[in-house]
Enzyme design. Structure first.
Site, short mmCIF file in Angstrom:
data_model
loop_
_atom_site.label_atom_id
_atom_site.label_comp_id
_atom_site.label_asym_id
_atom_site.label_seq_id
_atom_site.Cartn_x
_atom_site.Cartn_y
_atom_site.Cartn_z
N SER A 171 -9.89 0.55 3.69
CA SER A 171 -10.40 -0.70 3.11
C SER A 171 -10.13 -0.77 1.61
CB SER A 171 -11.91 -0.76 3.34
OG SER A 171 -12.50 -1.74 2.52
N TYR A 198 -19.71 3.09 1.91
CA TYR A 198 -18.56 2.64 2.71
C TYR A 198 -17.20 3.06 2.11
CZ TYR A 198 -15.63 -0.84 5.13
OH TYR A 198 -14.66 -1.48 5.87
N ASN A 233 -10.40 -8.18 2.83
CA ASN A 233 -11.15 -9.11 3.71
C ASN A 233 -10.32 -9.82 4.78
OD1 ASN A 233 -13.77 -9.07 2.34
ND2 ASN A 233 -12.51 -9.79 0.63
N GLU A 274 -21.74 -10.52 8.99
CA GLU A 274 -20.61 -11.42 8.80
C GLU A 274 -20.14 -11.42 7.35
OE1 GLU A 274 -23.64 -12.14 9.47
OE2 GLU A 274 -24.38 -13.84 8.34
N1 NAD Z 1 -13.05 -7.12 8.59
C1 NAD Z 1 -12.65 -6.79 7.37
O1 NAD Z 1 -12.57 -7.64 6.49
C2 NAD Z 1 -12.31 -5.35 7.04
C3 NAD Z 1 -11.97 -5.04 5.72
C4 NAD Z 1 -11.66 -3.73 5.41
C5 NAD Z 1 -11.65 -2.76 6.40
N2 NAD Z 1 -12.01 -3.08 7.66
C6 NAD Z 1 -12.03 -2.02 8.69
O2 NAD Z 1 -11.39 -2.45 9.87
C7 NAD Z 1 -12.03 -1.88 11.01
C8 NAD Z 1 -12.45 -2.96 11.98
O3 NAD Z 1 -13.34 -3.86 11.34
P1 NAD Z 1 -13.88 -5.19 12.02
O4 NAD Z 1 -13.94 -6.22 10.97
O5 NAD Z 1 -13.15 -5.45 13.26
O6 NAD Z 1 -15.39 -4.75 12.30
P2 NAD Z 1 -16.28 -4.97 13.59
O7 NAD Z 1 -17.66 -4.57 13.19
O8 NAD Z 1 -16.09 -6.34 14.16
O9 NAD Z 1 -15.69 -3.92 14.62
C9 NAD Z 1 -15.97 -2.55 14.55
C10 NAD Z 1 -16.38 -2.11 15.93
O10 NAD Z 1 -16.58 -0.69 15.93
C11 NAD Z 1 -17.60 -0.42 16.85
N3 NAD Z 1 -18.19 0.89 16.61
C12 NAD Z 1 -18.99 1.25 15.58
N4 NAD Z 1 -19.37 2.53 15.72
C13 NAD Z 1 -18.80 2.96 16.87
C14 NAD Z 1 -18.84 4.19 17.56
N5 NAD Z 1 -19.53 5.22 17.08
N6 NAD Z 1 -18.15 4.30 18.72
C15 NAD Z 1 -17.44 3.26 19.23
N7 NAD Z 1 -17.38 2.06 18.61
C16 NAD Z 1 -18.05 1.92 17.44
C17 NAD Z 1 -18.61 -1.54 16.64
O11 NAD Z 1 -19.47 -1.68 17.76
C18 NAD Z 1 -17.71 -2.73 16.40
O12 NAD Z 1 -17.51 -3.48 17.58
C19 NAD Z 1 -13.19 -1.04 10.46
O13 NAD Z 1 -12.75 0.30 10.31
C20 NAD Z 1 -13.44 -1.64 9.10
O14 NAD Z 1 -14.02 -0.72 8.23
C21 NAD Z 1 -12.35 -4.37 8.01
#
Ligand code: NAD
Length: 348
Positions: free
Chosen positions: A132, A163, A192, A205
């Site tokens: 991230s 984080y 993001n 969200e």
């Molecule tokens: N959405 C963004 O803007 C963004 C930005 C930077 C990084 N990220 C990274 O991208 C990845 C996906 O993010 P996202 O936006 O889809 O988030 P999200 O919360 O929609 O999806 C993450 C999923 O991981 C699952 N999860 C959490 N702990 C778990 C576990 N122990 N075992 C199995 N499943 C588990 C959750 O239930 C969730 O459904 C993450 O690693 C996040 O840190 C996202």
């Protein structure tokens, strides 16, 4: 001292080679499972700890497993037979979540340490990790007119508490699994991400989904006041989900990027006030803005420097925010009214 490894070419990926995707009940990984399925891959294992009925997407023909991958035994089960592993599971959310629940964020290190070891032991050819922009030095993000962040800006390190530090240490695991053990790892620092099939309510969200929901609520209740976290001058860039999944595929199949963190984000910088104006334009309604200066706001400004990705891949995320936001607004509106009608919808 760094050990240099020879990069052996992989045999071409076959359509029935097993692709494992964690976090697939969530936003990005769910969309990624759909992307690979649409590309013709027919052996995809999608994993999330959420019960199946809470997943945003059920992609037909994909094996869905409800398992917690912070547990080592589950990671071995999940990675068995995998040719490629995409590890996107994380306990995370928008600013409101990551500022309040730092312990939960840090504990995602369990997911990442067990998943990479299990992928390595299973003999996977490629391992992708979703890092991230929160891994970047926060001292470089104190001005809304921020200089875009380039990959070398993570060190000297002063990541986002909780984080961001977890992401940095997990990146380091990826780097060392390549240097010491020869596992091809790929690390994208997402900026993001927004779009359909993501969290839009419930506290996790992020800003684009939150603004769309607040407008939809305002229209529904005929009350056009909106609370904005901070003074609205904070700046960010937002990447549409279709660019994100395409970028993951390109990065994970580029051997020049092995064990090399790379930005995956849009470089279209906007303030939160501009974001609200864009939502107003989509809805055709003006909102009365109230600023909550005590709410979590994160860094003052953040943007993605895309020089490196353009150089290596000849591409960068380029969906205009106006276009992606309109699609997202429509999806959230549908979800909102479905929920109101008593239908089950995933919110986070
Ligand atoms: N959405 C963004 O803007 C963004 C930005 C930077 C990084 N990220 C990274 O991208 C990845 C996906 O993010 P996202 O936006 O889809 O988030 P999200 O919360 O929609 O999806 C993450 C999923 O991981 C699952 N999860 C959490 N702990 C778990 C576990 N122990 N075992 C199995 N499943 C588990 C959750 O239930 C969730 O459904 C993450 O690693 C996040 O840190 C996202």
């Amino acid at each position: 001292m760094e050990t240099r490894r020879l990069v052996e070419r992989d045999p071409p990926m076959k359509k029935d080679d097993l692709i494992v995707i964690t976090g697939a009940g969530g936003f990005i990984a769910g969309n990624l499972a759909r992307y690979f399925k649409q590309k013709g891959f027919n052996n995809i294992r999608a994993v999330d700890k959420k019960p199946l009925y809470e997943w945003y997407l059920h992609v037909p023909g994909v094996q869905n497993l409800s398992l917690d991958v912070s547990r080592e035994d589950n990671c071995h089960r999940v990675c068995e037979g995998a040719v490629e592993v995409y590890n996107l599971a994380a306990d995370m959310g928008g600013m409101g979540f990551i500022e309040r629940f730092r312990v939960e964020c840090l504990r995602s290190v369990l997911i990442n340490t067990h998943m990479i070891e299990a992928a390595y032991q299973a003999g996977a050819r490629r391992y992708f990790f979703s890092s991230s922009a929160c891994a970047y030095n926060t001292l470089l993000q104190q001005d809304p007119q921020v200089r875009a962040l380039k990959e070398s800006d993570a060190y000297p390190a002063m990541a986002e508490r909780g984080y961001g530090w977890e992401k940095l240490i997990s990146e380091m695991f990826c780097e060392e699994y390549w240097h010491e053990r020869g596992l091809k790892t790929f690390i994208a620092r997402f900026h993001n991400v927004y779009g359909p099939h993501g969290t839009w309510d419930g506290g996790r969200e992020k800003a684009p989904a939150a603004m769309c929901r607040k407008m939809i609520e305002a229209m529904d209740k005929n009350d056009f006041r909106i609370n904005i976290w901070g003074n609205g001058e904070q700046t960010r860039s937002f990447m549409f989900i279709d660019d994100c999944v395409k970028g993951i595929d390109l990065i994970a199949h580029c051997d020049d990027l092995i064990a090399t963190p790379i930005n995956l984000g849009s470089s279209e910088l906007v303030s939160i006030n501009t974001l609200v104006s864009k939502v107003e334009k989509i809805a055709g309604k003006k909102l009365k803005r109230r600023y909550d200066l005590n709410a979590p706001q994160g860094v003052a400004g953040r943007n993605s420097d895309n020089a490196f990705i353009k150089k290596v891949l000849g591409w960068e995320p380029d969906t205009p925010l106006d276009k992606g936001l309109a699609v997202t607004y429509q999806w959230i509106e549908e979800q909102y009214h479905n929920r109101k009608a008593g239908k089950r919808v995933g919110i986070g």
